[in-house]
Structure formats: C-alpha cells, structure tokens
Design an enzyme around this catalytic site. Structure first.
Site, PDB file in Angstrom:
ATOM      1  N   HIS C  96       0.855  -1.193   0.000  1.00  0.00           N
ATOM      2  CA  HIS C  96       0.000   0.000   0.000  1.00  0.00           C
ATOM      3  C   HIS C  96       0.890   1.242   0.000  1.00  0.00           C
ATOM      4  O   HIS C  96       1.827   1.325   0.780  1.00  0.00           O
ATOM      5  CB  HIS C  96      -0.898   0.006   1.239  1.00  0.00           C
ATOM      6  CG  HIS C  96      -1.626   1.296   1.447  1.00  0.00           C
ATOM      7  ND1 HIS C  96      -2.403   1.879   0.471  1.00  0.00           N
ATOM      8  CD2 HIS C  96      -1.684   2.135   2.510  1.00  0.00           C
ATOM      9  CE1 HIS C  96      -2.915   3.014   0.942  1.00  0.00           C
ATOM     10  NE2 HIS C  96      -2.495   3.203   2.164  1.00  0.00           N
ATOM     11  N   HIS C  98       0.962   5.798  -1.037  1.00  0.00           N
ATOM     12  CA  HIS C  98       0.245   7.009  -1.458  1.00  0.00           C
ATOM     13  C   HIS C  98       0.993   7.616  -2.653  1.00  0.00           C
ATOM     14  O   HIS C  98       1.228   8.826  -2.695  1.00  0.00           O
ATOM     15  CB  HIS C  98       0.144   8.013  -0.298  1.00  0.00           C
ATOM     16  CG  HIS C  98      -0.853   7.639   0.747  1.00  0.00           C
ATOM     17  ND1 HIS C  98      -1.701   8.538   1.322  1.00  0.00           N
ATOM     18  CD2 HIS C  98      -1.150   6.440   1.308  1.00  0.00           C
ATOM     19  CE1 HIS C  98      -2.471   7.919   2.216  1.00  0.00           C
ATOM     20  NE2 HIS C  98      -2.146   6.646   2.230  1.00  0.00           N
ATOM     21  N   ASP C 121      -0.013  -5.248 -20.803  1.00  0.00           N
ATOM     22  CA  ASP C 121       1.024  -6.202 -20.403  1.00  0.00           C
ATOM     23  C   ASP C 121       0.774  -6.727 -18.988  1.00  0.00           C
ATOM     24  O   ASP C 121       1.334  -7.754 -18.592  1.00  0.00           O
ATOM     25  CB  ASP C 121       2.410  -5.536 -20.435  1.00  0.00           C
ATOM     26  CG  ASP C 121       2.965  -5.409 -21.849  1.00  0.00           C
ATOM     27  OD1 ASP C 121       2.520  -6.162 -22.743  1.00  0.00           O
ATOM     28  OD2 ASP C 121       3.860  -4.563 -22.067  1.00  0.00           O
ATOM     29  N   HIS C 172      -8.551   7.622  -1.311  1.00  0.00           N
ATOM     30  CA  HIS C 172      -7.444   7.179  -0.468  1.00  0.00           C
ATOM     31  C   HIS C 172      -6.206   6.929  -1.349  1.00  0.00           C
ATOM     32  O   HIS C 172      -5.442   7.848  -1.601  1.00  0.00           O
ATOM     33  CB  HIS C 172      -7.888   5.939   0.314  1.00  0.00           C
ATOM     34  CG  HIS C 172      -6.902   5.485   1.342  1.00  0.00           C
ATOM     35  ND1 HIS C 172      -7.246   4.646   2.372  1.00  0.00           N
ATOM     36  CD2 HIS C 172      -5.577   5.725   1.490  1.00  0.00           C
ATOM     37  CE1 HIS C 172      -6.170   4.412   3.117  1.00  0.00           C
ATOM     38  NE2 HIS C 172      -5.161   5.051   2.599  1.00  0.00           N
ATOM     39  N   TYR C 230       7.263 -13.926 -23.165  1.00  0.00           N
ATOM     40  CA  TYR C 230       7.992 -12.830 -22.548  1.00  0.00           C
ATOM     41  C   TYR C 230       8.773 -13.380 -21.363  1.00  0.00           C
ATOM     42  O   TYR C 230       8.284 -14.233 -20.642  1.00  0.00           O
ATOM     43  CB  TYR C 230       7.031 -11.738 -22.070  1.00  0.00           C
ATOM     44  CG  TYR C 230       7.746 -10.538 -21.505  1.00  0.00           C
ATOM     45  CD1 TYR C 230       8.043  -9.436 -22.299  1.00  0.00           C
ATOM     46  CD2 TYR C 230       8.146 -10.506 -20.168  1.00  0.00           C
ATOM     47  CE1 TYR C 230       8.714  -8.328 -21.791  1.00  0.00           C
ATOM     48  CE2 TYR C 230       8.818  -9.410 -19.651  1.00  0.00           C
ATOM     49  CZ  TYR C 230       9.101  -8.332 -20.466  1.00  0.00           C
ATOM     50  OH  TYR C 230       9.772  -7.251 -19.941  1.00  0.00           O
TER      51      TYR C 230
END
Lengths: 234, 234, 234, 234
Positions: C96, C98, C121, C172, C230
């Site tokens: 997580h 910001h 992708d 958020h 890939y």
C-alpha cells in the site's frame, strides 16, 4: 599557459552546472564568459558532451566571431553571444539552454506573466518572448540575427537588459545573462523554475491575476533596490 | 561556546533538509527554531546557499527582531517568523519555502481543497490561502505584516494554528510550522505533496468531490485523536 | 533466532524498495509478506521512517490481527492486509502506498482506462477504483472494512484478484498484491507508471480511445498466457 | 571468445543507458546493434532487469529470427528489430522503450507536431504515429507485423528512415534507430524530451502554431546539411 586561462576556467565551471541543475540533456546548452579588457569571450565548443568537456576545449572568440584561441569549433550559437556582448557592454556572461518549461513557453510564443513574488524577486515585468524572425533573416546570418531579434524585442518593449536578464526566443528557447557566467546560469535556472510555476498556475486557475504592482515593487526593491536587505550585501 | 549552540545546530540541520527534500532551489527558503526560555529563535542567514551554510552562520534573533548573536544578516523573512513566534506561543519551528506546487496554488489564490486521506491525515480543512495584502501594508513593514496577514486569515476562517500547521500566502508561497523545526520542514514537504496531488486530481476530474466528512474525521483521529493508533505513540 | 526470520527479511527488503522507487515520502506506505504454513504475515511497523527501519522492527501478525511477535505497533493498515490474506488464499504479499498519480486517480474516483500496451502487459481491464465507504462502515472497523470494500468492488465488477493485482480506494490510494512481496511492490510501481501515462494521455487527447480488444488480448497473453514468450520462462 | 563479442558489448552498454536516462522502469525497453557483415544482431534477453544484465546474456539473432548464439530467450520484440534491419539496410541500431511522454502521445494516437527548434534540430516533420494494426495482423505474427506497420506508415507518409529516425506505434510506444545503438538510444531520449515539450506547449497554448518552414529548414541544415556547422564535424 594561455593568457585566457581564467575565463576558460570560469566558462568550463559554468557549463558543468547545466547538467547538474537539470537544465540540459546531451549538448543542448552553452555558456560563455567575457574578458572586456582583452575584447574576447570564452565559450563551450559545439556538440561536446558535458561529461567529456575539458578546460582546454573551451574556445576563445572575439566580438567579430574570429577564433582567437582553441582547436575546436565554438558553439553554433556563438554569433548570438558575440552580438550581445558587443551591444550590451555591461554583461559578463551569457547562458543558452533548451530547458523544458522555458522551451514550452517559447513554443507557445507567449510572455510568461508575472504571477508571484518568486518572479518579482528577479524582475518586475513579464518575461519577454521575442517573436519568430522574418524568413529572410532566418535564411541570412541566422545566429547574428538572433542577437538582433533579442535587441529589437527589448527596444520595442522598452526593457533594460540590466533589469531584465532573460528572454525567450519564440519557437526556440531561453537566453539569460548577468554580471558573470555564474549569474547567467543562475538566471537560466530561475527562469526555468518561474516558467514551471506559471504553467502550473494557469492550469489550476486560467484566470489567475497578475501580481499587483505594490508587491512587484516591494519584492524587487528588497532584493535589488538601494535599500535592499536580502543577502549579505556583498 | 555559545549558549545558543543547541538551537543553532537544530536550525542548521533543518535547513539542510530543504534541498534534500527538493523543496528549494538556490536560497529560496528558510527554517527557524525557537528557544522559548531564552526568548530567541535561530534562523538561516539571508542569501547563503545551503551547500555553503555553516552552523556558526545561523543568526540568533529575539521576538522584536533584534539580533542577539551572529555576524550575518538574518533571512529577509525574519520579521514574519518573529511575529508568529510572538503570537503563537505553542510553536517551536517555522519553515518557509518557494516549493513549486505550493507556489502554484498561492499564485492561483485558491485554497487547496481536501480531496483525500493523505490530506486528512494531516488536517481536516482545505489548506488556507491568505489573500494578498492591501497596498499600504505592503509599502509599510512588509514582513511583519505578512505575519499579521496569516493571523488575520486564521481568525477570519476560525482556524487553529495547533490543528492547521500550514498556510499559503497569496501570490507568494507557503509557510508551515510545528512543535519543532523538523516538524515544520515535514509539514512543508507534506504540503507540497498534497498540492501536487490536488493539482493532478483537478486535471483528471474538474468535478472531483471533496472528501466526505466521515473520512476526514476518521483519518485525522486515527493519527491525532486521543485514541490515535498511527505511529509508535511516543 | 526467530522462526519468522525469513519473512521478516523479505518484508524488510520489500519495504526498502518503496523510497528507492519514488513511491513514498516519509512513512506513506507499507508492505507485508505472508507465511501461509504458519498462518501469519510480516508487516512494517507504523510510522517508522524507512531510513531508520531495521529487520527486527518488522511485526508478525496473524489473520485475526493478533500480534504474534514484535515489540512495535504494526502499520495502521494492518487489518486491511489481514482481511485480504484471509479471503484471497493465493496471494503472498501486499503493498500500500500514497504514490502521487495513483492517489490523484483515487481522488478523482475514476477507474484508470486501459489506453495502451503497457497497461495490457499487466491486466486486461481498467484499473478499478472502489467507491468511498458508507459512513457507518468508516465509523466502524475502518481498516477491516477497507478490505471488505476491495472485495465488494471485485465481486461487483466480476474481477479476479489473480488476474487483476491492483486496486484504487476512492479518495485514499492504491493497494497492490502478488505471489510475494516483491511482486506486490512491482505492481505498485507499474500502477503508478500507468496512472501517469493515462493522465498525460487524457491531457493530450480527451477523446483518446480505449485499447482495442485484440491488442489487449495479445499483450496480456504474450506475457501471461499458456504460450507466453515474454521473459525467461522461469 | 565469441566472434560476436564486439556487438554484444556495444549492445550491453547501450541497454545500460536506458535506466540512466530515465527511459525505462524495470524491463520496459530493449536495444539491439547489428553486424551487417555477419548478418546478425545482438539484442537484450527478455525480462532481465538492467541491474542483473551481463554481457554474456546478450543474444545473437539473424534477420530471420534464428538464435545464432546465446542461452537466453531474446526480447519479445525481436521480430520487429529483425524486420527493420532486413528492410532498412543503412541502420545500425534500434531502441524500443515505454518512456512516459512518448507513450502518452502513442496512446493519444496523434503525431507530435513540430513546435520548435529542438524538434527541428533532429527532424523536419511531425513525429509520426503509426495507427493501431488490423485485428488479423495482431492475431497473426504480431511483432513481425509491427515492423510492417512501421514500414507502411513511412511509405504512406512518404518519410525516409534516414531522415526520420523515430516513430510512435499507436497505443504502444516509441521505436528509434540510427547508425549505431548509441545513436538509437540518443534518438529515444530526444524523442522523449520533444514529446514532453510538445505536451506542455499545447497545455499552455492549445493554438500554438507549427514551426515556420524557414526555421525548420535552417535548424535541420545547420546540424545535418552539407554545410552543417554544429558539432566538430567528425
């Protein structure tokens, strides 16, 4: 040892500031420094990457564009530098870059409006953008005429190159100058920062007002007036 | 050894954070730290580049702007710092910068709307933008009056400087404060980040809604309320 | 030596990536890594700056939010991590942040449209933005309910957390996950980059078309399909 | 020692420039360099992070996509490189990235207008954006067809790959090339910078005029014409 060692060294140091200050990629910029007594200036050689640049590569040129010392070809913008040194006898250094935000304003062909005190700390008017040259001047002695274009712009707008130490060339990019090469580089960085701030201001508020006259005067005077109290007064 | 060594050192360290955090170019910022017992604060000298700054250059000033110790001229914004220390007895440090996005909002003369939890983690209201001063105040004791302008803005908007530790001065830039100089610098960085996020938000969605009250309250309380559970509680 | 040494070390390393990848300022982010056999996960302690973080500071928590080992308070977002580990049994790490552009989209309350192959992708749909929570859920067990909010968003939009490893929480910011903590951090960086590209795309061309289905399918399959070609296939 | 040591080394060095020039995150780019005599080119292996890349990892491939030397799988874009080398016999290096501003223009499906001399220093026309491929070509030999798509775009717009060394693939990103791999990387960086400048220009002035023909010609000729006077002429 060359009798031009000192200005070569100053010129070299000032050029190295450009990549450090994020004002250039590759070879997109050049700084020069003048020796008024000897009637010459030192300028970056053309197309040499900053990381390869050596003091001895710096080229010495007179105000009529004759190479006085140096084995390399000087910056392709040399004639613009020579022109400005010849016509503005008080300036000691010139800096030209393609810094991103200043170029964007140049390409927009708009003066940068004075929106805040960061701008007013350095000059009291919008940063002028000279219009693109007439075709015959472009096809003629282009870099010489770029100098003329700057002069014409200052005359038409009644600006003093002592008070306004920076200009945008329409569709090209910024030139800045000052008492020495270090100040010219400083002005180039300040211009880039002001250009970014003005860009963001208009994105946030397209109707943002120009800075009021009292604030323009106050901020410029506290830094540059006869009773200036910014800095250490030396 | 100076009896002000400790605050000089704190002030020095806090000022060095400004270029590291990309909040300033050249000398475009200053931090101060107060000693309430001795009735003085330590502040950066005016116009000294951060890379040249030494601890002994820091100037000690009292709340009436008298230089108590130091051979250099203090920051040109010193009177604003003095004013705020005098009127807000709980604050321990003040930071002023010309950081890019915060200046853009200042130049736009708009409060920064509270759009998200990053903002609400630090304050529960829009970041206030004080309007430009009346001309007679600009022409008078300008930096002192800048302090007054901040105070007036907080009174008019009924804000508490304990809960709102940052402000924009219209057409100028941000001031931030806190319990000490480090917190003032932290708030300056947070303000710059919030200013950038709010700018981008409005570019993506000009009709972006303000953060709802329940989220404002929740995020502020979990970090600053009496039952706060963010951080290590020390 | 702790029996959780390995996940503590992985968690520590993954957290250190956040400032290196310019995904956080200060303490604005946290990464966790799970040990499914032991039924616990390792997570960053709350409010500790990355430069001060030590391996032994990492906190071990079970899926019901009990601290199993560690003397520090875990991230304030711990319950969201626990919730996702409990409900999505295949994921090994959660991140997580910001980060600036992802937050701007969160604050805009808009899904990030799939505009190009950089996006395809990694996932075949718009990056979902979960709407803000109802007030009673915010006032209740907020971080637990943030997990529920993510789950509800995926159910409503019929998305699989195996195929879509990232989400925006309205107002958020982003959460991302993956087979381990390193992949969760990778997804956070990719999300930030896609968020910036999509922002710029809409500024240049507000009518930019979504990527066509054939290209979405092709790019996703060449990286993730059964005949993927890939990478080195390991 | 491999008889391909030299191109492997050049290819390796050129690839390392991509993260240094901020043109890639993770593995989002690849550079190749050709040996025309041996009929092969050296290219980055697929999905290998730049910080882990070793000279011996570089893969040698012929123009029909056969691996000639190397134990790793080559870049997933290898067939596009092979196609361009096969059809454009003068080029010595190719660079593909997902650099941010170039991708934003690709996703906008718009050519980058020539707004200034930074652009004209490198090419005299708008930077072309090839339209997205037809579905059957995407579902077919996709990377081969991407090469065809570039060729078709140049034919339709009557562009010469000697004069225009860069292209945008609609919804995907930029390819650039040149006399060697270093020049291909240089062109990729220049393209990214021009893409950013053009973006900012349109934000400041949506009616910004294209650069006038005389300036386009002048700047291109002074750098690339038969009487070029930029650089050291070597």
């Amino acid at each position: 040892m060359s009798k031009y060692s000192e200005i070569k060294h100053h010129c070299y140091q000032a050029n190295l500031q450009l990549p450090k200050l994020d004002l250039v990629v590759y070879t997109f910029g050049n700084v020069s420094t003048v020796d008024r007594e000897k009637g010459v200036f030192a300028i970056k050689p053309s197309g040499v990457p900053y990381e390869d640049l050596k003091v001895e590569d710096i080229v010495i040129v007179d105000f009529d564009n004759n190479i006085v010392e140096g084995s390399m070809r000087p910056s392709s913008d040399t004639k613009t530098h020579a022109f400005l040194y010849k016509h503005w006898e008080h300036i000691g250094g010139i800096c030209h870059t393609h810094s991103t935000y200043a170029v964007a304003w140049s390409q927009s062909q708009l003066d940068i409006p004075i929106f805040g005190t960061t701008h007013a700390d350095h000059l009291t008017v919008d940063i002028p953008c000279a219009p693109p040259m007439a075709d015959d001047l472009i096809q003629g002695d282009y870099e010489h005429n770029t100098g003329q274009q700057i002069l014409d712009c200052f005359e038409e707008k009644k600006l003093s190159p002592k008070e306004v130490e920076m200009v945008l060339i329409g569709n090209h990019g910024p030139f800045a100058w000052g008492k020495d090469a270090a100040k010219a580089v400083y002005n180039s960085k300040v211009l880039e920062e002001i250009a970014k701030m003005a860009y963001l201001t208009l994105q946030i508020n397209p109707n943002a007002p120009r800075l009021k006259d009292a604030l323009i005067r106050k901020h410029f005077e506290r830094k540059h007036g006869k009773d200036a109290y910014y800095g250490q007064g030396c």
